[in-house]
Design a protein around this motif. Sequence first.
Motif, PDB file in Angstrom:
ATOM      1  N   ILE A  25      -7.212  25.366   2.065  1.00  0.00           N
ATOM      2  CA  ILE A  25      -5.853  25.639   2.540  1.00  0.00           C
ATOM      3  C   ILE A  25      -4.816  24.964   1.645  1.00  0.00           C
ATOM      4  O   ILE A  25      -3.709  25.464   1.449  1.00  0.00           O
ATOM      5  N   GLY A  26      -5.182  23.832   1.073  1.00  0.00           N
ATOM      6  CA  GLY A  26      -4.256  23.124   0.194  1.00  0.00           C
ATOM      7  C   GLY A  26      -3.904  23.876  -1.070  1.00  0.00           C
ATOM      8  O   GLY A  26      -2.911  23.557  -1.736  1.00  0.00           O
ATOM      9  N   SER A  27      -4.690  24.882  -1.409  1.00  0.00           N
ATOM     10  CA  SER A  27      -4.449  25.654  -2.639  1.00  0.00           C
ATOM     11  C   SER A  27      -3.731  26.974  -2.386  1.00  0.00           C
ATOM     12  O   SER A  27      -3.551  27.768  -3.313  1.00  0.00           O
ATOM     13  N   MET A  28      -3.330  27.217  -1.143  1.00  0.00           N
ATOM     14  CA  MET A  28      -2.663  28.492  -0.845  1.00  0.00           C
ATOM     15  C   MET A  28      -1.309  28.541  -1.543  1.00  0.00           C
ATOM     16  O   MET A  28      -0.491  27.625  -1.397  1.00  0.00           O
ATOM     17  N   PRO A  29      -1.028  29.623  -2.282  1.00  0.00           N
ATOM     18  CA  PRO A  29       0.117  29.621  -3.205  1.00  0.00           C
ATOM     19  C   PRO A  29       1.493  29.710  -2.580  1.00  0.00           C
ATOM     20  O   PRO A  29       2.451  29.190  -3.142  1.00  0.00           O
ATOM     21  N   VAL A  30       1.634  30.362  -1.416  1.00  0.00           N
ATOM     22  CA  VAL A  30       2.974  30.521  -0.834  1.00  0.00           C
ATOM     23  C   VAL A  30       3.096  29.885   0.550  1.00  0.00           C
ATOM     24  O   VAL A  30       4.099  30.066   1.236  1.00  0.00           O
ATOM     25  N   LEU A  31       2.085  29.112   0.956  1.00  0.00           N
ATOM     26  CA  LEU A  31       2.140  28.465   2.269  1.00  0.00           C
ATOM     27  C   LEU A  31       3.304  27.484   2.306  1.00  0.00           C
ATOM     28  O   LEU A  31       3.395  26.565   1.498  1.00  0.00           O
ATOM     29  N   SER A  32       4.203  27.692   3.268  1.00  0.00           N
ATOM     30  CA  SER A  32       5.411  26.880   3.375  1.00  0.00           C
ATOM     31  C   SER A  32       5.407  26.002   4.626  1.00  0.00           C
ATOM     32  O   SER A  32       5.886  24.869   4.593  1.00  0.00           O
ATOM     33  N   THR A  33       4.879  26.525   5.731  1.00  0.00           N
ATOM     34  CA  THR A  33       4.849  25.789   6.996  1.00  0.00           C
ATOM     35  C   THR A  33       3.433  25.792   7.548  1.00  0.00           C
ATOM     36  O   THR A  33       2.825  26.848   7.714  1.00  0.00           O
ATOM     37  N   LEU A  34       2.911  24.595   7.825  1.00  0.00           N
ATOM     38  CA  LEU A  34       1.573  24.460   8.391  1.00  0.00           C
ATOM     39  C   LEU A  34       1.641  23.522   9.592  1.00  0.00           C
ATOM     40  O   LEU A  34       1.898  22.327   9.449  1.00  0.00           O
ATOM     41  N   ASN A  35       1.419  24.076  10.781  1.00  0.00           N
ATOM     42  CA  ASN A  35       1.416  23.297  12.020  1.00  0.00           C
ATOM     43  C   ASN A  35       0.022  23.338  12.636  1.00  0.00           C
ATOM     44  O   ASN A  35      -0.418  24.383  13.121  1.00  0.00           O
ATOM     45  N   LEU A  36      -0.652  22.184  12.590  1.00  0.00           N
ATOM     46  CA  LEU A  36      -1.990  22.060  13.178  1.00  0.00           C
ATOM     47  C   LEU A  36      -2.015  20.970  14.241  1.00  0.00           C
ATOM     48  O   LEU A  36      -3.085  20.513  14.649  1.00  0.00           O
ATOM     49  N   ASP A  37      -0.854  20.534  14.698  1.00  0.00           N
ATOM     50  CA  ASP A  37      -0.761  19.407  15.613  1.00  0.00           C
ATOM     51  C   ASP A  37      -1.326  19.728  16.991  1.00  0.00           C
ATOM     52  O   ASP A  37      -1.450  20.889  17.383  1.00  0.00           O
ATOM     53  N   ASN A  38      -1.675  18.653  17.707  1.00  0.00           N
ATOM     54  CA  ASN A  38      -2.189  18.765  19.069  1.00  0.00           C
ATOM     55  C   ASN A  38      -3.445  19.618  19.157  1.00  0.00           C
ATOM     56  O   ASN A  38      -3.529  20.589  19.906  1.00  0.00           O
ATOM     57  N   ASN A  39      -4.431  19.240  18.330  1.00  0.00           N
ATOM     58  CA  ASN A  39      -5.754  19.836  18.389  1.00  0.00           C
ATOM     59  C   ASN A  39      -6.784  18.714  18.435  1.00  0.00           C
ATOM     60  O   ASN A  39      -6.452  17.574  18.788  1.00  0.00           O
ATOM     61  N   LEU A  40      -8.031  19.023  18.088  1.00  0.00           N
ATOM     62  CA  LEU A  40      -9.110  18.037  18.088  1.00  0.00           C
ATOM     63  C   LEU A  40      -9.708  17.922  16.686  1.00  0.00           C
ATOM     64  O   LEU A  40     -10.916  17.727  16.525  1.00  0.00           O
ATOM     65  N   LEU A  41      -8.845  18.035  15.674  1.00  0.00           N
ATOM     66  CA  LEU A  41      -9.306  18.018  14.294  1.00  0.00           C
ATOM     67  C   LEU A  41      -9.750  16.628  13.862  1.00  0.00           C
ATOM     68  O   LEU A  41      -9.167  15.613  14.273  1.00  0.00           O
ATOM     69  N   GLY A  73     -12.078  14.362  10.432  1.00  0.00           N
ATOM     70  CA  GLY A  73     -12.250  14.348   8.988  1.00  0.00           C
ATOM     71  C   GLY A  73     -10.992  13.869   8.277  1.00  0.00           C
ATOM     72  O   GLY A  73     -10.023  13.439   8.910  1.00  0.00           O
ATOM     73  N   GLU A  74     -11.002  13.975   6.968  1.00  0.00           N
ATOM     74  CA  GLU A  74      -9.889  13.479   6.162  1.00  0.00           C
ATOM     75  C   GLU A  74      -8.879  14.584   5.872  1.00  0.00           C
ATOM     76  O   GLU A  74      -9.198  15.779   5.952  1.00  0.00           O
ATOM     77  N   ILE A  75      -7.658  14.179   5.534  1.00  0.00           N
ATOM     78  CA  ILE A  75      -6.618  15.135   5.138  1.00  0.00           C
ATOM     79  C   ILE A  75      -6.929  15.608   3.723  1.00  0.00           C
ATOM     80  O   ILE A  75      -7.051  14.776   2.812  1.00  0.00           O
ATOM     81  N   PRO A  76      -7.090  16.909   3.514  1.00  0.00           N
ATOM     82  CA  PRO A  76      -7.368  17.387   2.158  1.00  0.00           C
ATOM     83  C   PRO A  76      -6.272  16.973   1.175  1.00  0.00           C
ATOM     84  O   PRO A  76      -5.081  17.092   1.468  1.00  0.00           O
ATOM     85  N   THR A  77      -6.692  16.481   0.023  1.00  0.00           N
ATOM     86  CA  THR A  77      -5.736  16.047  -0.996  1.00  0.00           C
ATOM     87  C   THR A  77      -4.765  17.152  -1.367  1.00  0.00           C
ATOM     88  O   THR A  77      -3.564  16.920  -1.539  1.00  0.00           O
ATOM     89  N   GLY A  78      -5.263  18.376  -1.447  1.00  0.00           N
ATOM     90  CA  GLY A  78      -4.429  19.497  -1.867  1.00  0.00           C
ATOM     91  C   GLY A  78      -3.267  19.786  -0.944  1.00  0.00           C
ATOM     92  O   GLY A  78      -2.251  20.334  -1.379  1.00  0.00           O
ATOM     93  N   LEU A  79      -3.397  19.439   0.335  1.00  0.00           N
ATOM     94  CA  LEU A  79      -2.300  19.702   1.276  1.00  0.00           C
ATOM     95  C   LEU A  79      -1.051  18.914   0.893  1.00  0.00           C
ATOM     96  O   LEU A  79       0.055  19.442   0.868  1.00  0.00           O
ATOM     97  N   LEU A  80      -1.235  17.620   0.609  1.00  0.00           N
ATOM     98  CA  LEU A  80      -0.094  16.772   0.287  1.00  0.00           C
ATOM     99  C   LEU A  80       0.351  16.954  -1.157  1.00  0.00           C
ATOM    100  O   LEU A  80       1.476  16.614  -1.519  1.00  0.00           O
ATOM    101  N   ALA A  81      -0.530  17.526  -1.977  1.00  0.00           N
ATOM    102  CA  ALA A  81      -0.174  17.756  -3.378  1.00  0.00           C
ATOM    103  C   ALA A  81       0.452  19.127  -3.596  1.00  0.00           C
ATOM    104  O   ALA A  81       0.976  19.412  -4.673  1.00  0.00           O
TER     105      ALA A  81
END
Length: 368
Positions: free
Chosen positions: A248-264, A266-274
């Motif tokens: 998901i961190g490599s998606m080219p036009v992703l502008s808004t990602l809301n995954l809050d209030n779930n049961l996720l 593991g670690e935050i993928p580096t690509g998301l913040l980059a």
Amino acid sequence: MGLTRNLLVSTVTVLLTVTLAVNACPPSDRAALLAFRAALNEPYLGIFNTWSGSDCCTNWYGVSCDPETKRVADIILRGESEDPIIENAGRSGYMTGSISPSLCQLDRLTTLVVADWKDISGEIPSCLSSLPNLRILDLIGNKISGQIPADIGQLSKLTVLNLADNQISGLIPSSIVNLNSLMHLELSNNKISGEIPSEIGKLSMMSRALLSRNQLTGPIPSSIANIYRLADLDLSMNQITGSIPAQIGSMPVLSTLNLDNNLLSGEIPTGLLANSGLNILNLSHNSLEGNLPDVFGSKTYFTAIDLSYNNLRGSIPKSLSSAKYIGHLDLSHNHLCGPIPTGSPFDHLEASSFANNDCLCGMPLRTC
């Protein structure tokens, strides 16, 4: 002379009658619309008062026809709009009743909008899946229950499917991945359960997928990353488990990602913040762990990052200070430790952004 005049008048009358009949909608379409109207009750605005006369293509509120075939093409009835009928009434629309299967007889229908009437109930007629030309199905803001029709994937021309703010339950039909033309999918604020179809990545035209406030379980399908046009993805307020797919961190036009209030987890993928295109990121209220990736730089531009209420550890990356812009940052309620970096964006953030961590220090908290 009188006979000739009478004959002429009769001929003109016949021609006018034939012309009007040719230019009017077919009786079968009119009958389908009247059956649809009969299943609804709109007590305040009187919009259905216009549904009279033999020609449903002319001056029937919310109905329009194909100019060549005179078949009903669009039904657009919005309870909240800038239409003069609603504006002059000084109130939003209100309707009870249900959506009649008679609409399925309108086999040239391209647009069906019955939105924001607050109290329309009943189920989505399953036969709507058989309308070959349907491009827009928008039933947002009612009390529709039951399930999404299992054969929804047959609507090969559908570009908009908006069923948000209803009481729809059951699973997301597996056939939904066959909607090759779908651009906008909104199912938010329902009672939909089960997993997101694993092959959702086949929806290659989709730019918005809004599925928040349901009862979805299971993982985020990694195939979502194949939807290269996807700009807005909202899966918040569900019961989704597993880790965030790194792709998901490599998606080219992703502008808004809301995954809050779930049961996720593991670690935050580096690509998301980059990802320099990502503008709003909300991963709060999960069980994410590990350190914050130190991947920020001069192209980093976030309107908002919310990572609060997780199990993040380690220190706040110093590279955050080199970001081009970060408007809102919330790292509260984690297990972060060490000094808060200085400079922008930290010089405009309040203590609440860092509260309830293990041992953070420095402005705007206590000195180290």
